[in-house]
Scaffold this active site. Sequence first.
Site, PDB file in Angstrom:
ATOM      1  N   LYS A  49       0.842  -1.206   0.000  1.00 12.88           N
ATOM      2  CA  LYS A  49       0.000   0.000   0.000  1.00 12.88           C
ATOM      3  C   LYS A  49       0.874   1.251   0.000  1.00 12.88           C
ATOM      4  O   LYS A  49       2.088   1.170   0.230  1.00 12.88           O
ATOM      5  CB  LYS A  49      -0.945  -0.013   1.211  1.00 12.88           C
ATOM      6  N   ARG A 104      -9.748  -0.097  15.192  1.00 13.49           N
ATOM      7  CA  ARG A 104      -9.732   0.608  13.903  1.00 13.49           C
ATOM      8  C   ARG A 104     -10.864   0.036  13.066  1.00 13.49           C
ATOM      9  O   ARG A 104     -12.015   0.366  13.282  1.00 13.49           O
ATOM     10  CB  ARG A 104      -8.342   0.461  13.265  1.00 13.49           C
ATOM     11  N   HIS A 126      -5.510  -7.372  13.307  1.00 16.64           N
ATOM     12  CA  HIS A 126      -4.253  -6.607  13.265  1.00 16.64           C
ATOM     13  C   HIS A 126      -3.852  -6.232  14.688  1.00 16.64           C
ATOM     14  O   HIS A 126      -4.697  -5.822  15.486  1.00 16.64           O
ATOM     15  CB  HIS A 126      -4.465  -5.348  12.413  1.00 16.64           C
ATOM     16  N   ARG A 142       1.387 -10.807   6.863  1.00 14.91           N
ATOM     17  CA  ARG A 142       1.273  -9.600   6.020  1.00 14.91           C
ATOM     18  C   ARG A 142       2.545  -8.790   6.228  1.00 14.91           C
ATOM     19  O   ARG A 142       2.695  -8.049   7.194  1.00 14.91           O
ATOM     20  CB  ARG A 142       0.032  -8.788   6.417  1.00 14.91           C
ATOM     21  N   TYR A 159      14.854  31.922   3.324  1.00 18.81           N
ATOM     22  CA  TYR A 159      13.701  32.695   3.812  1.00 18.81           C
ATOM     23  C   TYR A 159      13.875  33.089   5.280  1.00 18.81           C
ATOM     24  O   TYR A 159      14.317  32.284   6.097  1.00 18.81           O
ATOM     25  CB  TYR A 159      12.417  31.867   3.681  1.00 18.81           C
ATOM     26  N   CYS A 173      13.323  25.296   1.661  1.00 14.28           N
ATOM     27  CA  CYS A 173      12.312  25.917   0.797  1.00 14.28           C
ATOM     28  C   CYS A 173      11.456  24.823   0.139  1.00 14.28           C
ATOM     29  O   CYS A 173      11.668  23.639   0.363  1.00 14.28           O
ATOM     30  CB  CYS A 173      12.972  26.760  -0.289  1.00 14.28           C
ATOM     31  N   MET A 174      10.545  25.235  -0.715  1.00 11.05           N
ATOM     32  CA  MET A 174       9.653  24.269  -1.365  1.00 11.05           C
ATOM     33  C   MET A 174      10.417  23.296  -2.267  1.00 11.05           C
ATOM     34  O   MET A 174      10.128  22.094  -2.299  1.00 11.05           O
ATOM     35  CB  MET A 174       8.593  25.001  -2.196  1.00 11.05           C
ATOM     36  N   ASP A 175      11.415  23.822  -2.971  1.00 13.77           N
ATOM     37  CA  ASP A 175      12.110  23.005  -3.974  1.00 13.77           C
ATOM     38  C   ASP A 175      13.623  22.950  -3.786  1.00 13.77           C
ATOM     39  O   ASP A 175      14.322  22.343  -4.600  1.00 13.77           O
ATOM     40  CB  ASP A 175      11.849  23.580  -5.379  1.00 13.77           C
TER      41      ASP A 175
HETATM   42  N1  PMH Z   1      -1.587  -5.394   7.911  1.00  9.16           N
HETATM   43  C1  PMH Z   1      -2.280  -4.269   8.112  1.00  9.16           C
HETATM   44  C2  PMH Z   1      -3.758  -4.333   8.278  1.00  9.16           C
HETATM   45  C3  PMH Z   1      -1.603  -3.049   8.156  1.00  9.16           C
HETATM   46  O1  PMH Z   1      -2.316  -1.924   8.361  1.00  9.16           O
HETATM   47  C4  PMH Z   1      -0.192  -3.025   7.995  1.00  9.16           C
HETATM   48  C5  PMH Z   1       0.599  -1.755   8.066  1.00  9.16           C
HETATM   49  C6  PMH Z   1       0.476  -4.222   7.786  1.00  9.16           C
HETATM   50  C7  PMH Z   1      -0.257  -5.403   7.762  1.00  9.16           C
HETATM   51  C8  PMH Z   1       1.958  -4.304   7.604  1.00  9.16           C
HETATM   52  O2  PMH Z   1       2.614  -3.941   8.766  1.00  9.16           O
HETATM   53  P1  PMH Z   1       4.208  -3.817   8.828  1.00  9.16           P
HETATM   54  O3  PMH Z   1       4.579  -2.788   7.849  1.00  9.16           O
HETATM   55  O4  PMH Z   1       4.472  -3.396  10.242  1.00  9.16           O
HETATM   56  O5  PMH Z   1       4.741  -5.163   8.480  1.00  9.16           O
HETATM   57  N2  PMH Z   1      -0.113  -0.615   8.363  1.00  9.16           N
HETATM   58  C9  PMH Z   1       0.383   0.510   8.869  1.00  9.16           C
HETATM   59  C10 PMH Z   1      -0.424   1.590   9.191  1.00  9.16           C
HETATM   60  O6  PMH Z   1      -1.726   1.590   9.018  1.00  9.16           O
HETATM   61  N3  PMH Z   1       0.273   2.564   9.695  1.00  9.16           N
HETATM   62  O7  PMH Z   1       1.539   2.184   9.709  1.00  9.16           O
HETATM   63  C11 PMH Z   1       1.631   0.910   9.198  1.00  9.16           C
END
Ligand code: PMH
Length: 386
Positions: free
Chosen positions: A41, A138, A168, A221, A267, A313-315
């Site tokens: 993600k 969550r 999780h 995961r 700046y 700065c921005m860039d």
């Molecule tokens: N599974 C879920 C549902 C997650 O949200 C995340 C990471 C992972 C697995 C993977 O975790 P890891 O990178 O520690 O292995 N999610 C997030 C989060 O929502 N904010 O920071 C990490």
Amino acid sequence: MDSTHFYRDTWVEVDLDCILENVKRMKDFLPKEVQIMAVVKANAYGHGDVEVAKTALEAGATYLAVAFIDEAISLRRGGINEPILVLGASRPTDVKIAAENNVSLTIYSKDWLDEVVENYQGTTPLSLHLKLDTGMGRLGVKEKEEVEAIYNTIERNARLQLEGVFTHFATADEIVTSYFEQQYQNFVRMLEWIPKKPKMIHCGNSATGFRFPDKVFNVVRLGIGMYGMTPSLEIKDELPYQLEEAFSFHSKLVHVKQLVKGEKVSYGATFTADEDMWVGTVPVGYADGWVRKLQDTSVLIEGEYCQIIGRVCMDQFMVRLPRKLSVGAKVTLIGKQKENIITVDDVAKALETINYEVTCTISFRVPRIFLRNKRIIEVRNPLLRH
Ligand code: PMH
């Protein structure tokens, strides 16, 4: 001119060999029956979604995970056909697009599932994973009655397939394990509410995989560990194998000049040269994710630490040079030069945040260069994608 070009000497390097190694090491470390779901993600935590996903699959991962449907579609458009799970909340009205793209979705409430049943007229079966909230607070279902109602709805509806159930952990990366144990026990207890178990049962992020490989059921995961970073500093010393950090960030000096004692920089004119000195301009700024709080931290040039002076700065930002250096000298913001290194954790520390946030916030404006065997195999510059 296309998205494999860029016209600015600033880039992120992603060493895909590190990703490959990190996934293989986790796979070797886990019990044989445990699959790896690569968490890609947020553009693979800022690394590059398609490239990381392909590498993780090559290393033996069998499943991918993203937060939103758009991210799953991005992977499909990148030519990836392996299974993908959307971990976050999707709109019930978008279920059709998920099914058409063969993307699995997360059920996080009975109301959501009811809306899906109402909305989804397609014939392609929809693959679903049920999220149980064991203490993260969550997404996910907590009550037995709700889990049972969800289960019964799925049983009655041939177009809905329960492929997985998951939760999780909030504290898998903390030394004190009591809350983790509590969540784990909750998960074990809640699984009993599901009469016929789906084929995938998962609860482990990287930290869980590293520390409790016998408590991950049949999928891990894997996110942060795949990128070669520790889930937290407090468990860094108890990781079971070495991690290879894949991400580095570089630029080049575009201007070098001498300041006379008393002259000012950037700046607000907040920096005043305390002596005659050399200053270099680096074409990276807060719009690239190199935020203003990084003023006074260092970058590497010719293997030496050079301080960022004046406001970012921005860039662009300016650095104090140890002597007159050449325009074009390589500037490393994250990564190695000679025997010195700036890690993602070093930057996180300066920003009072975590490594996850640092790589995620290096913005889309910075092209990503992908390496295999130390050679460039691909360049991605989203600015020129049209
Ligand atoms: N599974 C879920 C549902 C997650 O949200 C995340 C990471 C992972 C697995 C993977 O975790 P890891 O990178 O520690 O292995 N999610 C997030 C989060 O929502 N904010 O920071 C990490």
